[in-house]
Design a protein around this motif. Structure first.
Motif, PDB file in Angstrom:
ATOM      1  N   GLY A 283       0.797  -1.129  -0.062  1.00  0.00           N
ATOM      2  CA  GLY A 283       0.117   0.154  -0.138  1.00  0.00           C
ATOM      3  C   GLY A 283       0.924   1.235   0.098  1.00  0.00           C
ATOM      4  O   GLY A 283       0.499   2.110   0.661  1.00  0.00           O
ATOM      5  N   TYR A 284       1.821   1.246  -0.687  1.00  0.00           N
ATOM      6  CA  TYR A 284       2.847   2.377  -0.758  1.00  0.00           C
ATOM      7  C   TYR A 284       2.531   3.143  -2.016  1.00  0.00           C
ATOM      8  O   TYR A 284       3.495   4.390  -2.434  1.00  0.00           O
ATOM      9  N   ASP A 285       2.252   2.636  -3.102  1.00  0.00           N
ATOM     10  CA  ASP A 285       2.227   3.119  -4.696  1.00  0.00           C
ATOM     11  C   ASP A 285       1.034   4.253  -4.644  1.00  0.00           C
ATOM     12  O   ASP A 285       0.163   4.183  -5.538  1.00  0.00           O
ATOM     13  N   SER A 286       1.532   5.348  -3.955  1.00  0.00           N
ATOM     14  CA  SER A 286       0.513   6.477  -3.789  1.00  0.00           C
ATOM     15  C   SER A 286       0.439   7.312  -4.963  1.00  0.00           C
ATOM     16  O   SER A 286       1.143   8.479  -4.780  1.00  0.00           O
TER      17      SER A 286
END
Lengths: 421, 331
Positions: A283-286
């Motif tokens: 969940g860091y591909d922001s």
């Protein structure tokens, strides 16, 4: 290129999904001579060296984590906070980790020269740009798993799959065993309608077939399946790892969400004899809402990781356990129109500590706006040498691979010597 | 006399800042427009005299502002956890007070119309109600389980509404400091399974002047949160029943609703940012899902306000422009 053909399989991760495998089942009655014999330990300095690898999937922002630039053009809204090491400041999104900074060092000058998820991941994992080399966990499993290891050497806790051939030419028994969390893989138990005697006969038959196939030149395939079965056997013999719930005290300290539980599980696995435990936090591909998502995701990461680090220290394990927090790349300095940051491999950071690593250091730096590395540029290859030399493995020597010699680390790279204790 | 006609809305002015803007407000006199930006400052443009003034004092972005009931003070909520009081008309405003309001970002600050109370919310999952004169907390309202995004006072004065990341709207009785009910705005949030993260939250929330409706601007139908693939939405809640009345949106418009206002003539104005970088001004009837008029904007819009004349609108946009519009025939 000294690369064995890719068999397109990831050991137990693949094998356990096959009903045919589980119908055969496995049990403690089977001996495990192959694994014990195949695990060299010549490079150990003493004791069981381990790796705890935390993978922040998607590319954690260096601005919101290890290399904050508050008040600058691209700094975003996050402030920098003091840590337990005077002079080292990290993002305010990591308040618990900041208090454990004396166990860690930061490399702020990594340039991977790629903005591609897969390429970045492989460089960070393999220490090389070329295909066909083993991942950190597979190398650790190969060279640090003790004889008669009680658990598979390379366990990856992740809610999502990974199709990479992590073991490359090392062989499937060193491939990652992926677990989705604190639950056993499906189909791990012997089916109740198969007696132990029948189960034993089936496996003897399987081994006989494997030997026959091996004699006919099908060694790679049989190696693959043998490796999968051996990993399964190890896991099945330790089902108790999955039986108990986390202790209330641990949940109170780590938190109760899935990443916290995975960190508790990782600690238990390392204590119980695993060599490399990789925990992926997704969940860091922001590309949008970078700041809200980093607030949420690092909010999940921070306390469990800091608690785990402290636990390893308190239990005397940190001296023998390399800890590294990494991503496949960082995120762009420029904040896009959706409050996002995009892929950025030109200046990212990792945090590492534990076995063989000098704590409290900052290696390299980016320029004032964080747009490029300004000092001590390094690559995934430098990091790969650093990890393993910190653990006492001579990465300039060839792999234990029949046929053409392949150096463990990229010969064009070297370790970050100032980090080595 | 120019009559108000939203279908004739047109741009009348724009002011350029070198960084993307985050929010905007027009002061109660209509003389100034203020904007937050992706830096540490607030910017004031003098609409009568011209000129831009920089207000420094926060240590992070400012994403929410309001005005004291007497119109003399600008209240600012910063992502540094602070709330500032600024004498808005001074030549060079300095913060008269800057309080540590929340542990974590202050996402919303609102002043009650009688001038006595101020409400704030933030990333400590708390809602706080402050004595406006003494700047001391009266109520610290705990109950939200996730970050609190917006607050607004009910026009009746007794109740306060607050909304959080996962679409929980709580109603607080300001006489007792107790939570009285919870409204369901969960259509405004989504859990992205691929990325294992929640996205949502009302980016703006306003009661209608008669207190019968509560409008929440944000998102819905989250498909890929990290790629901004979700619908922009204004959710209308019925105050009396607590039920969702209507989802105001324009088909599959992909983006985020960032601002909403009730106009005295009975229509609703909203602004949204499309994930492709453009923006939009929407004009809705409360009883119709689709907008009866739309004005496309050059850049993503992140804030909306109406002027006291009720003819002028301001938007804060991601290309660094503060733009003004009039809902009348062009002069």
């Amino acid at each position: 290129m000294p690369v064995r053909r890719n068999l397109g399989c990831n050991g137990l991760d693949h094998a356990l999904s096959r009903r045919g495998f589980t119908a055969g089942g496995m049990g403690a009655a089977l001996a495990l001579p192959a694994l014990a014999a195949a695990a060299p330990s010549a490079d150990l300095r003493g004791g069981h060296k381990r790796i705890l690898q935390i993978y922040l999937q998607g590319g954690v922002s260096q601005f919101e984590s290890w290399d904050p630039k508050p008040g600058t053009l691209y700094g975003g809204p996050s402030r920098a906070i003091e840590t337990s090491v005077p002079g080292i400041r990290i993002s305010e999104l990591l308040p618990h980790t900041a208090q454990q900074m004396h166990h860690l060092s930061i490399v702020r000058s990594i340039n991977l020269k790629t903005n591609d998820h897969g390429v970045g991941r492989k460089i960070m994992e393999r220490g090389r740009r070329q295909e066909g080399y083993p991942y950190i966990g597979a190398v650790a499993a190969k060279y640090f798993s003790p004889p008669a290891s009680p658990l598979p050497g390379y366990i990856h806790i992740s809610s999502r799959g990974l199709t990479d051939a992590t073991d490359a030419f090392l062989g499937p028994r060193y491939a990652q065993l992926r677990l989705e969390g604190v639950k056993p893989p499906e189909n791990i138990s012997r089916l109740p309608d198969i007696s132990s005697a029948s189960f034993r006969r089936r496996n003897l038959f399987r081994l006989r077939l494997n030997r026959r196939l091996g004699n006919r030149g099908q060694r790679s395939a049989t190696d693959l399946y043998n490796g999968s079965f051996e990993q399964a056997q190890l896991l099945m013999s330790r089902q108790s790892l999955f039986d108990g719930q986390a202790q209330a005290r641990d949940l109170q300290r780590y938190g109760e969400h899935f990443f916290a539980r995975n960190c508790i599980f990782a600690r238990n696995l390392l204590e119980q004899g695993a060599t490399c435990v990789k925990v992926t936090h997704h969940g860091y591909d922001s590309h949008a809402e970078n700041f809200n998502f980093h607030l949420e995701q690092l909010g999940e990461f921070d306390r469990p990781f800091a608690t785990l680090l402290d636990d390893l220290h308190q239990r005397g394990m940190l001296e023998s356990t390399l800890v590294v927090v990494m991503s496949e790349f960082g995120r762009t300095p420029k904040i896009n129109r959706n409050y996002g940051r995009d892929h950025w491999g030109a200046s990212l950071s990792v945090a590492l500590g534990g076995a063989g690593i000098k704590p409290g250091m900052v290696i390299g730096k980016t320029n004032d706006q964080g747009t490029e590395v300004a000092d001590r540029e390094v690559d995934g290859g430098h990091l790969f040498h650093t990890y393993f030399q910190a653990l006492g493995l001579d990465t300039t020597r060839p792999h234990d691979k029949p046929g053409s010699p392949v150096p463990i680390g990229d010969p064009a790279m070297e370790p970050i010597r100032e980090l080595l204790a | 006399m120019n009559s108000i006609d939203p279908k004739r809305v047109h741009q009348t002015a724009e002011f350029k800042h070198e960084r993307p803007l985050t929010t905007c407000r027009i002061d109660p006199s209509g003389k100034y427009v203020f904007a937050g930006a992706e830096d540490l400052n607030i910017y004031r443009w003098d609409l009568a005299q011209g000129g831009k003034t920089t207000l420094t004092g926060h240590e992070s972005w400012v994403r929410s502002m309001d005005f004291s009931a007497d119109g003399q003070w600008l209240l600012s909520g910063g992502w540094d956890g602070r709330v500032g009081w600024w004498p808005l008309g001074e030549a060079q405003p300095k913060p008269a007070r800057m309080i540590e309001a929340h542990a974590g970002w202050v996402r919303s600050v609102r002043a009650r119309s009688d001038g006595k109370l101020i409400a704030t919310c933030g990333n400590d999952n708390l809602v706080k109600v402050w004595d406006a004169e003494q700047t001391k907390p009266i109520w610290q309202l705990a109950g939200h389980q996730r970050h609190v995004y917006s607050v607004d006072f009910h026009p009746g004065g007794r109740f306060l509404a607050s909304s959080d990341l996962i679409g929980v709207v709580k109603v607080w009785d300001l006489e007792s400091g107790k939570e009285t009910r919870t409204l369901d705005a969960s259509v405004m949030t989504g859990y992205d399974k691929k990325f294992a993260a929640d996205m949502g939250g009302a980016r703006d929330m306003r009661f209608s002047p008669d207190g019968k409706l509560l409008a929440c601007a944000g998102i819905t139908d989250v498909r890929n949160a990290f790629g901004a693939v979700q619908g922009a939405l204004v959710l209308l809640l019925d105050w009396e029943s607590g039920k969702a009345l209507r989802q105001l949106k324009d088909g599959d418009y992909q983006g985020v609703g960032w601002g909403v206002r009730f106009h005295p003539d009975g229509f609703i104005i909203a602004t949204a940012a499309h994930s492709n970088g453009s923006g939009v001004l929407w004009f809705f009837r409360p009883d119709v899902e689709k907008p009866f008029h739309t004005l496309g904007l050059k850049a993503s819009s992140r804030g909306l306000d109406t002027a006291p004349d009720q003819q002028t609108l301001a938007t804060a946009q991601a290309d660094g422009h503060l733009r003004l519009y009039r809902m009348t025939a062009p002069s």
